[in-house]
Design an enzyme around this catalytic site. Sequence first.
Site, PDB file in Angstrom:
ATOM      1  N   SER A   1       9.152  -0.454  -2.227  1.00 52.43           N
ATOM      2  CA  SER A   1       9.909  -0.422  -3.480  1.00 52.43           C
ATOM      3  C   SER A   1      10.474   0.967  -3.785  1.00 52.43           C
ATOM      4  O   SER A   1      11.227   1.135  -4.728  1.00 52.43           O
ATOM      5  CB  SER A   1       9.041  -0.900  -4.644  1.00 52.43           C
ATOM      6  OG  SER A   1       8.057   0.063  -4.939  1.00 52.43           O
TER       7      SER A   1
ATOM      8  N   LYS B   1       5.948   5.048  -8.638  1.00 52.30           N
ATOM      9  CA  LYS B   1       7.195   4.701  -9.336  1.00 52.30           C
ATOM     10  C   LYS B   1       7.885   5.982  -9.782  1.00 52.30           C
ATOM     11  O   LYS B   1       7.276   7.055  -9.807  1.00 52.30           O
ATOM     12  CB  LYS B   1       6.884   3.880 -10.603  1.00 52.30           C
ATOM     13  CG  LYS B   1       6.423   2.463 -10.335  1.00 52.30           C
ATOM     14  CD  LYS B   1       7.566   1.581  -9.889  1.00 52.30           C
ATOM     15  CE  LYS B   1       7.057   0.330  -9.223  1.00 52.30           C
ATOM     16  NZ  LYS B   1       7.427   0.069  -7.899  1.00 52.30           N
TER      17      LYS B   1
END
Lengths: 428, 151
Positions: free
Chosen positions: B72, B109
């Site tokens: 991701s 993230k």
Amino acid sequence: MFGLIDCNNFYASCERLFRPDLARRPVVVLSNNDGCIIARSNEAKALGIGMGTPYFKQEPLIRKHDVAVFSSNYPLYGDISQRVMDVLMRLEPDVEVYSIDEAFIRLPMGKHHDLKNWARFLKATVQKHTGIPVSIGLAPTKTLAKIANRFAKKNPSAAGIFVITEGQPLDSLLATVDIGDIWGIGRRHSARLKKQAIHTALELKNCPDAWLRKQLTVTGLRTAMELRGIPCISLEKTLPARKSICTSRSFGQPVHTLGDLQEAVATYASQAAYKLRRGGLRTTVVDVFIRTNSFKKDEPQYCSRRTFTLPAPSSHTATLIKVALASLEAIYRPGYRYQKAGVLLNGLVPESREQLRLFQAPTPRAASLMKAVDDINKRWGRDTICSAAAGLSREWHFRQMKKSPAYTTRWSELPIAKASFPESFSVA
Amino acid sequence: MNKRWPAKKTSSIKEIFPAACGTSLPRPLFLSGVSAGFPSPADDYLDRKLDLNEHLVKNPAATFFVRVAGDSMTGAGINDNDILVVDRSLEPCNGSIVIAVVNGELTVKRLLKNKNSCRLAAENPDYPDLEIDEETPLEIWGVATYAIHSL
């Protein structure tokens, strides 16, 4: 002023560091061999799981409350401990590492106007940098700092910080401290003092000096002085030289063959030899002991120990294994179920002060061999090279059924950071 | 040590070991070698070696390595199986790559925050961002400073 910084439930906190899912779950850590409970998170304490209690006795409770159970993971605890101490040493010039999870500091007079604020800063920094929560007690003496730390931990309103200032009246506080909880008063002394109707720190503090000296020697007198706010015990920044090294452990299951015992004793001897070299020491006296499980009254009991004095100090693994195995062979008796074996080294001398021998040349080859072995094991992990006498299967090895990864000391066991969303998450 | 004679039971000496007589005593003539060559012209200009740790790890006590699982974050140059250098002592700010605790797991993230909102963003269009509000309190575990990627 002195301070005691103590990591809260240290082993349990280390286990939680890389497992945020355990943040609110009760956590316990087991001793070597998964025998007893040696660390508990606050939640586990609240469930009534006792310190030092056998694991099997608590198993129903543990299952009922979904307690997370870990075998002890000393490589992890050692690494995290060092980080905590490093953070403290960067912020404070005078630090004494007192144990794996405690450190004393000395604050120069007048350096910090607001001691409580400074303690808050220390606590927050250690927590942020290492992820380990700590409690801090500050006081004019080390003994009082220990007591302050207890209050910091026990009183929820203290939020982990308790300061005893110079000249602050302490009697009401000391009256609540049990004599057995005072730093430096051991179990035997506290039992004896209680018989003489001295139950609290306050009562000890008020004993006459001469009486204290007679009953508890000068050490006890020093403790009482410290309770009165007079510093008698200073910060020890250099570790006292080791007098002996012991490597011993209970077996995962009882061992009866000489072969298994030999593997165990050879393993302990090589671990002890490594500890010697790491400390820059050599040994002259090698003790080996074996014993059966004395708790099993129905089984035949045997225990024995044997001392061997080396002709010259050594830290050479093969030499130590050789003499340890010779001693083992001499004391081994067949027909018993052995529970524990160990190697104890005494008469330690620093490498640098070795007396050369008249009839034997120094053997630099042995030293360079050991250095090469240590370097390889340091680089590639423990036991990359080990003595064949220590065995490969190690069936006698202690149980560690629930050990967490060596998160910070092995490349193959690093914590995982997910780069994908768990499925339960909705699209934002 | 292979031969030993048991002594009498009453004696305080338990066993007697024969002395080893087979050892030799070599005597070195010189303890260290004598250098006979020309001194290196670079001797006076030796610099220390470069240590990657020094470059990658500013605060050793607060630095941890974590392994990435998933893709991701490929847009930020962070691939599956990379190792991240994570410094817990740093303050996360807008744009930092962070290790955040999401659903009890360590998750990597990009932190995007301004006056009104706070988001944990993926760096891959296939993955959604995570909006942070009062109901999902944000716990930042550490700030990633380098990705170690094998080519």
